[in-house]
Each structure stands twice: as structure tokens, then as C-alpha cells.
Design an enzyme around this catalytic site. Sequence first.
Site, mmCIF file in Angstrom:
data_model
loop_
_atom_site.group_PDB
_atom_site.id
_atom_site.type_symbol
_atom_site.label_atom_id
_atom_site.label_comp_id
_atom_site.label_asym_id
_atom_site.label_seq_id
_atom_site.Cartn_x
_atom_site.Cartn_y
_atom_site.Cartn_z
ATOM 1 N N GLU A 1 12.600 3.568 13.816
ATOM 2 C CA GLU A 1 11.489 4.401 13.356
ATOM 3 C C GLU A 1 10.331 4.176 14.319
ATOM 4 O O GLU A 1 10.445 3.389 15.255
ATOM 5 C CB GLU A 1 11.084 4.039 11.917
ATOM 6 C CG GLU A 1 10.601 2.623 11.725
ATOM 7 C CD GLU A 1 10.135 2.318 10.293
ATOM 8 O OE1 GLU A 1 9.852 3.264 9.530
ATOM 9 O OE2 GLU A 1 10.049 1.127 9.960
ATOM 10 N N LYS B 1 6.464 -1.488 1.958
ATOM 11 C CA LYS B 1 5.247 -1.000 2.608
ATOM 12 C C LYS B 1 4.140 -2.033 2.381
ATOM 13 O O LYS B 1 3.275 -1.867 1.511
ATOM 14 C CB LYS B 1 4.882 0.383 2.033
ATOM 15 C CG LYS B 1 4.009 1.205 2.954
ATOM 16 C CD LYS B 1 4.043 2.669 2.557
ATOM 17 C CE LYS B 1 3.049 3.530 3.322
ATOM 18 N NZ LYS B 1 3.225 3.573 4.769
ATOM 19 N N ARG C 1 8.244 4.220 -4.697
ATOM 20 C CA ARG C 1 8.260 3.331 -3.524
ATOM 21 C C ARG C 1 7.265 2.187 -3.708
ATOM 22 O O ARG C 1 7.536 1.050 -3.300
ATOM 23 C CB ARG C 1 7.946 4.131 -2.253
ATOM 24 C CG ARG C 1 8.129 3.299 -0.992
ATOM 25 C CD ARG C 1 8.051 4.125 0.278
ATOM 26 N NE ARG C 1 6.706 4.665 0.501
ATOM 27 C CZ ARG C 1 6.390 5.492 1.484
ATOM 28 N NH1 ARG C 1 7.317 5.884 2.357
ATOM 29 N NH2 ARG C 1 5.155 5.938 1.630
ATOM 30 N N ARG D 1 -7.042 -22.219 -1.394
ATOM 31 C CA ARG D 1 -6.095 -21.492 -0.559
ATOM 32 C C ARG D 1 -4.754 -22.214 -0.587
ATOM 33 O O ARG D 1 -4.687 -23.395 -0.241
ATOM 34 C CB ARG D 1 -6.620 -21.424 0.880
ATOM 35 C CG ARG D 1 -5.674 -20.711 1.832
ATOM 36 C CD ARG D 1 -6.238 -20.673 3.249
ATOM 37 N NE ARG D 1 -5.273 -20.067 4.162
ATOM 38 C CZ ARG D 1 -4.272 -20.727 4.736
ATOM 39 N NH1 ARG D 1 -4.111 -22.022 4.521
ATOM 40 N NH2 ARG D 1 -3.439 -20.098 5.547
ATOM 41 N N TYR E 1 0.826 -1.206 0.000
ATOM 42 C CA TYR E 1 0.000 0.000 0.000
ATOM 43 C C TYR E 1 0.856 1.249 0.000
ATOM 44 O O TYR E 1 2.082 1.180 0.166
ATOM 45 C CB TYR E 1 -0.959 -0.006 1.195
ATOM 46 C CG TYR E 1 -0.319 0.327 2.537
ATOM 47 C CD1 TYR E 1 0.541 -0.560 3.176
ATOM 48 C CD2 TYR E 1 -0.571 1.542 3.162
ATOM 49 C CE1 TYR E 1 1.119 -0.248 4.396
ATOM 50 C CE2 TYR E 1 -0.002 1.862 4.386
ATOM 51 C CZ TYR E 1 0.840 0.957 5.002
ATOM 52 O OH TYR E 1 1.413 1.265 6.203
ATOM 53 N N LEU F 1 11.154 1.996 6.968
ATOM 54 C CA LEU F 1 10.521 2.433 5.731
ATOM 55 C C LEU F 1 11.185 3.724 5.256
ATOM 56 O O LEU F 1 11.359 4.645 6.057
ATOM 57 C CB LEU F 1 9.027 2.692 5.977
ATOM 58 C CG LEU F 1 8.251 2.985 4.699
ATOM 59 C CD1 LEU F 1 7.966 1.692 3.931
ATOM 60 C CD2 LEU F 1 6.951 3.716 4.992
ATOM 61 N N HIS G 1 -0.414 -21.179 -0.178
ATOM 62 C CA HIS G 1 0.489 -20.070 0.127
ATOM 63 C C HIS G 1 1.231 -19.562 -1.107
ATOM 64 O O HIS G 1 1.335 -18.363 -1.340
ATOM 65 C CB HIS G 1 1.523 -20.483 1.186
ATOM 66 C CG HIS G 1 0.940 -20.674 2.548
ATOM 67 N ND1 HIS G 1 0.032 -21.672 2.833
ATOM 68 C CD2 HIS G 1 1.139 -20.013 3.707
ATOM 69 C CE1 HIS G 1 -0.309 -21.606 4.106
ATOM 70 N NE2 HIS G 1 0.355 -20.600 4.666
HETATM 71 N N1 PDD Z 1 2.761 5.213 7.529
HETATM 72 N N2 PDD Z 1 7.554 4.215 8.834
HETATM 73 C C1 PDD Z 1 6.450 3.449 8.853
HETATM 74 C C2 PDD Z 1 6.549 2.081 9.429
HETATM 75 C C3 PDD Z 1 5.242 3.932 8.321
HETATM 76 O O1 PDD Z 1 4.147 3.153 8.320
HETATM 77 C C4 PDD Z 1 5.201 5.257 7.805
HETATM 78 C C5 PDD Z 1 3.950 5.843 7.210
HETATM 79 C C6 PDD Z 1 6.375 6.032 7.811
HETATM 80 C C7 PDD Z 1 6.425 7.427 7.224
HETATM 81 O O2 PDD Z 1 6.458 7.378 5.821
HETATM 82 P P1 PDD Z 1 5.840 8.556 4.922
HETATM 83 O O3 PDD Z 1 6.549 9.791 5.316
HETATM 84 O O4 PDD Z 1 6.144 8.152 3.541
HETATM 85 O O5 PDD Z 1 4.357 8.647 5.243
HETATM 86 C C8 PDD Z 1 7.532 5.473 8.321
HETATM 87 C C9 PDD Z 1 1.542 5.586 6.870
HETATM 88 C C10 PDD Z 1 1.189 7.038 6.967
HETATM 89 C C11 PDD Z 1 0.427 4.650 7.310
HETATM 90 O O6 PDD Z 1 0.705 3.467 7.413
HETATM 91 O O7 PDD Z 1 -0.711 5.098 7.478
#
Ligand code: PDD
Length: 297
Positions: free
Chosen positions: A189, A157, A61, A110, A42, A213, A112
Site C-alpha cells: 500500500e 489504524k 474498522r 509514566r 484514529y 490497512l 508502559h
Molecule cells: N489514511 N493505508 C493507509 C496506511 C492509510 O493511512 C490510509 C488512509 C489508507 C486508505 O484508507 P481509507 O480508504 O479508509 O481512507 C490506506 C488516512 C486518510 C490518513 O491517515 O489521513
Amino acid sequence: MNFFDDALDDQLIVHLNGEFLPLPAARISPLDRGFVFADGVYEVIPAYGGRLLRLQEHLQRLDNSLSGIRMDNPLPHHAWQEMLMELLRRNGNGDQSVYLQVTRGPAFPREHAFPAHPRPTVFAMCTPIRESDPALREAGVPVISHPDIRWDRCDLKTVSLLPAVLMKQLAKDRGAFETLLIRQGLVLEGAASNVFAVLDGVLTTPPKGPFLLPGITRDLVLELAAEHGFPAQERDIPLERLLSADEVWITSSTRAIVPVTRVDEQSIASGRPGPVFAQFHDWYQARLAALRTGEKQ
Ligand code: PDD
């Protein structure tokens, strides 16, 4: 049974597999691999005045996330752009964050391993961005720290967000805003944000790698530092060092820059948001103003 608040959701137009639909009309299969295996990725992209912030970087990304889970991007970048702009338009433009999700689609039985001929599911919706709360900017937020319980591809992500869900809930249970994730004594983070510290006057954030991320807001903050000649570095931050920082912030697309004034019940410096935060907040807002007028993307 209806899980939705019709009054609100009838007005929300979402995109599903090439169609724009009111939310209650959007349906996916219970055998979707996004539902069964969390097999998908996502993005969250903020838009101000109907203009998407750093769209190309978000799509890049998305490509990285898809290739990390061995999927082709079902749409070329220009088609994403057209679709997302149309979605914003149909929802009244303004300040909205766009959520988009791509999964490996429905498959039976189903199993994997990947289906031979996947039919990806493409979904997108938008949500109004709340005005950043001045009280939050003035007081800052408390956060907690916790060992990182995620896997070793945190640079992707993916929608496999259960560890992040648990970490966010833990923060909420403890009256905190976010949980900072720690590996081998290093702050990587937040559960849904990147982390910055001002260390001896130098803006510092952990280097990119498999354990965090690559945040688009993170990169924008570093770019603002370079643009304005503010000293910045990408360097590991031990939790111990974070606690003695001049300032700590977290960043994300939905919240921009948020000052952190307490970590695990310990005050950061004076316990108030610092002057470097105030400066970057202004630079960031100026960047958003330039986006609204179409001067910058
Ligand atoms: N999350 N690290 C993680 C684990 C994240 O899920 C996010 C953002 C960030 C910041 O990334 P960015 O600046 O590109 O939004 C860092 C989003 C907002 C979410 O999952 O809703």
C-alpha cells in the site's frame, strides 16, 4: 504561547470528551498516553453535503483497531453517529473530512503497561475537503517505492504514524506524491493510501492481511467493480509487475482515486492516466452524488 492561527481556529469547533469547543479552548493533559506513547487509534471519514460516507464501515474498522490495542470503544455506534453529525453541523456541513481519535487517556506515573482504570480521550475535528484537482486527474502523479519500515499490524489504524510520516516526507523530498511500501518484493500500500493496478485488463489490489490497512475507499472501488461487472481480483502485486501495469492508482478517503503515472522515475504504460481510471472516477463521483441526495450511504 499560541501555536494556532486564531483567525481561523476560533471558527473551528472540535469535540473533546463530550464537549463541543472552539479549537483554542480544547485542552488535553501532557500525560495523555496518546502523546506519551502514541497509544491510540484514529479514523478519517469523508462527508459530502454533510453526509458521512460509509460511516458503519469506518466505525467497524474503529472497533477492530480498538480491540487490536485492547481497548473498549468508549462510545456506542449511535453516539458516534450523533456526535459526528453534530460536529459537521456546527462546522457548516458541506464537504468535510472528519478526523477522530481515541487514546488510552492520561496516566501517572509514566508506565508502559496499561493503567488499571483508563480514562480514554475522545477527540474529533473536521477539515474542509479540497475539490479534487483536475490537473492532477489529467496528468496523474509520480510516486516512489521504499521498503516497508512499519510493524506487522498495519491493519490497525493506530496513531503511531512516524514511519508513515517519514515515508510521506521522503516522497515530498523527491517531488513525488506518495511512497509505495514494499515487503519481500510485493507492493502492499502507500504510506497513507491503498494501491490498485490494472493488470491485463483486470483491476488488481493486494489482499487484506496484517501488512496493509483495509481501506474503506479500497472496498468501495471493489464494490463499484462488482456492481458494473468490471473484472477485479485481490492478488499480490510484485513491484516488477506493477511497473509493467496498464494503469496504477492509489485510493484514500481524503483523495478518492488518484492515477499514478510514474513509479521510481519509470513511466506506467503511456505515462498518462488511463481509461479504466476515467471510468472508475466517474462511477465514484456518481456514488458521491447519490450520497449527497441521501440515496446511498
Ligand atoms: N489514511 N493505508 C493507509 C496506511 C492509510 O493511512 C490510509 C488512509 C489508507 C486508505 O484508507 P481509507 O480508504 O479508509 O481512507 C490506506 C488516512 C486518510 C490518513 O491517515 O489521513
